[in-house]
Design a protein around this motif. Structure first.
Motif, mmCIF file in Angstrom:
data_model
loop_
_atom_site.group_PDB
_atom_site.id
_atom_site.type_symbol
_atom_site.label_atom_id
_atom_site.label_comp_id
_atom_site.label_asym_id
_atom_site.label_seq_id
_atom_site.Cartn_x
_atom_site.Cartn_y
_atom_site.Cartn_z
ATOM 1 N N ALA A 24 72.595 11.020 -74.290
ATOM 2 C CA ALA A 24 71.423 11.670 -73.694
ATOM 3 C C ALA A 24 70.962 12.793 -74.609
ATOM 4 C CB ALA A 24 71.765 12.207 -72.317
ATOM 5 N N THR A 25 69.658 12.922 -74.741
ATOM 6 C CA THR A 25 69.118 13.961 -75.615
ATOM 7 C C THR A 25 68.880 15.253 -74.870
ATOM 8 O OG1 THR A 25 66.890 13.142 -75.203
ATOM 9 C CG2 THR A 25 68.031 12.306 -77.162
ATOM 10 N N SER A 26 68.929 15.218 -73.551
ATOM 11 C CA SER A 26 68.692 16.411 -72.743
ATOM 12 C C SER A 26 69.742 16.516 -71.654
ATOM 13 C CB SER A 26 67.316 16.346 -72.078
ATOM 14 O OG SER A 26 66.298 16.261 -73.024
ATOM 15 N N HIS A 27 69.964 17.709 -71.203
ATOM 16 C CA HIS A 27 70.856 17.916 -70.069
ATOM 17 C C HIS A 27 70.120 17.447 -68.809
ATOM 18 C CE1 HIS A 27 73.309 19.927 -67.052
ATOM 19 N NE2 HIS A 27 74.253 19.928 -67.978
ATOM 20 N N PRO A 28 70.789 16.722 -67.927
ATOM 21 C CA PRO A 28 70.119 16.185 -66.731
ATOM 22 C C PRO A 28 69.404 17.245 -65.896
ATOM 23 C CG PRO A 28 72.284 15.213 -66.948
ATOM 24 C CD PRO A 28 72.176 16.273 -68.000
ATOM 25 N N ASP A 29 69.921 18.470 -65.888
ATOM 26 C CA ASP A 29 69.277 19.525 -65.097
ATOM 27 C C ASP A 29 67.916 19.927 -65.649
ATOM 28 O OD1 ASP A 29 71.437 19.561 -63.393
ATOM 29 O OD2 ASP A 29 72.412 21.263 -64.392
ATOM 30 N N THR A 30 67.686 19.656 -66.938
ATOM 31 C CA THR A 30 66.414 20.055 -67.541
ATOM 32 C C THR A 30 65.445 18.880 -67.678
ATOM 33 O OG1 THR A 30 67.233 19.681 -69.780
ATOM 34 C CG2 THR A 30 67.531 21.897 -68.856
ATOM 35 N N MET A 31 65.863 17.695 -67.257
ATOM 36 C CA MET A 31 65.017 16.509 -67.386
ATOM 37 C C MET A 31 64.063 16.389 -66.196
ATOM 38 S SD MET A 31 67.974 13.862 -68.623
ATOM 39 C CE MET A 31 66.958 12.465 -69.033
ATOM 40 N N VAL A 66 61.834 14.014 -63.508
ATOM 41 C CA VAL A 66 62.185 12.828 -62.736
ATOM 42 C C VAL A 66 61.946 11.571 -63.570
ATOM 43 C CG1 VAL A 66 61.602 11.471 -60.695
ATOM 44 C CG2 VAL A 66 61.762 13.951 -60.523
ATOM 45 N N GLU A 67 60.839 11.516 -64.270
ATOM 46 C CA GLU A 67 60.514 10.350 -65.098
ATOM 47 C C GLU A 67 61.516 10.185 -66.232
ATOM 48 O OE1 GLU A 67 58.886 6.887 -66.169
ATOM 49 O OE2 GLU A 67 58.492 8.002 -64.341
ATOM 50 N N GLU A 68 61.937 11.274 -66.863
ATOM 51 C CA GLU A 68 62.932 11.195 -67.938
ATOM 52 C C GLU A 68 64.266 10.677 -67.401
ATOM 53 O OE1 GLU A 68 61.517 14.745 -70.970
ATOM 54 O OE2 GLU A 68 62.714 15.276 -69.217
ATOM 55 N N ARG A 69 64.630 11.100 -66.199
ATOM 56 C CA ARG A 69 65.869 10.608 -65.591
ATOM 57 C C ARG A 69 65.775 9.115 -65.306
ATOM 58 N NH1 ARG A 69 67.224 15.345 -61.175
ATOM 59 N NH2 ARG A 69 67.440 17.012 -62.684
ATOM 60 N N ARG A 70 64.629 8.679 -64.786
ATOM 61 C CA ARG A 70 64.439 7.245 -64.528
ATOM 62 C C ARG A 70 64.552 6.433 -65.809
ATOM 63 N NH1 ARG A 70 59.445 8.138 -60.742
ATOM 64 N NH2 ARG A 70 60.522 8.529 -58.793
ATOM 65 N N GLN A 71 63.937 6.925 -66.865
ATOM 66 C CA GLN A 71 64.001 6.218 -68.144
ATOM 67 C C GLN A 71 65.431 6.168 -68.673
ATOM 68 O OE1 GLN A 71 61.173 8.186 -70.685
ATOM 69 N NE2 GLN A 71 59.397 7.266 -69.653
ATOM 70 N N GLU A 72 66.156 7.265 -68.531
ATOM 71 C CA GLU A 72 67.545 7.313 -68.990
ATOM 72 C C GLU A 72 68.396 6.313 -68.205
ATOM 73 O OE1 GLU A 72 70.736 9.080 -71.304
ATOM 74 O OE2 GLU A 72 68.574 9.324 -71.453
ATOM 75 N N ILE A 73 68.238 6.274 -66.902
ATOM 76 C CA ILE A 73 68.981 5.336 -66.065
ATOM 77 C C ILE A 73 68.609 3.904 -66.424
ATOM 78 C CG2 ILE A 73 69.277 4.497 -63.695
ATOM 79 C CD1 ILE A 73 69.011 7.463 -62.820
ATOM 80 N N SER A 74 67.324 3.657 -66.641
ATOM 81 C CA SER A 74 66.871 2.311 -67.025
ATOM 82 C C SER A 74 67.506 1.873 -68.334
ATOM 83 C CB SER A 74 65.355 2.272 -67.153
ATOM 84 O OG SER A 74 64.754 2.543 -65.917
ATOM 85 N N ARG A 75 67.579 2.764 -69.309
ATOM 86 C CA ARG A 75 68.203 2.442 -70.596
ATOM 87 C C ARG A 75 69.684 2.134 -70.418
ATOM 88 N NH1 ARG A 75 64.658 6.507 -72.707
ATOM 89 N NH2 ARG A 75 66.230 8.100 -72.366
#
Length: 65
Positions: A3-10, A12-21
């Motif tokens: 992950a390029t970012s800490h989840p607390d700073t992401m 909602v869309e960035e979290r969805r994309q990370e989970i999708s990946r």
């Protein structure tokens, strides 16, 4: 993949994309391993093999209150 970012700073869309990946990577690995595995239908299993554990009656445990 890291992950390029800490989840607390992401967002909602960035979290969805990370989970999708992550899920897509897992699915690709699963399909690749399934294709490389030998065909299990070509192997005959022995009907004499027990299913589960065979524990003698005097070694069986019981739970009571």
């Amino acid at each position: 993949m890291i992950a390029t970012s800490h989840p607390d700073t992401m967002t909602v869309e960035e979290r969805r994309q990370e989970i999708s990946r992550i899920l897509a990577t897992g699915l690709v690995r699963y399909v690749q391993q399934a294709r490389m595995a030998p065909d299990s239908s070509s192997h005959k299993s022995s009907p004499l093999l027990p299913i589960g554990l065979d524990v003698p009656a005097k070694l069986r445990l019981s739970v009571s209150r």
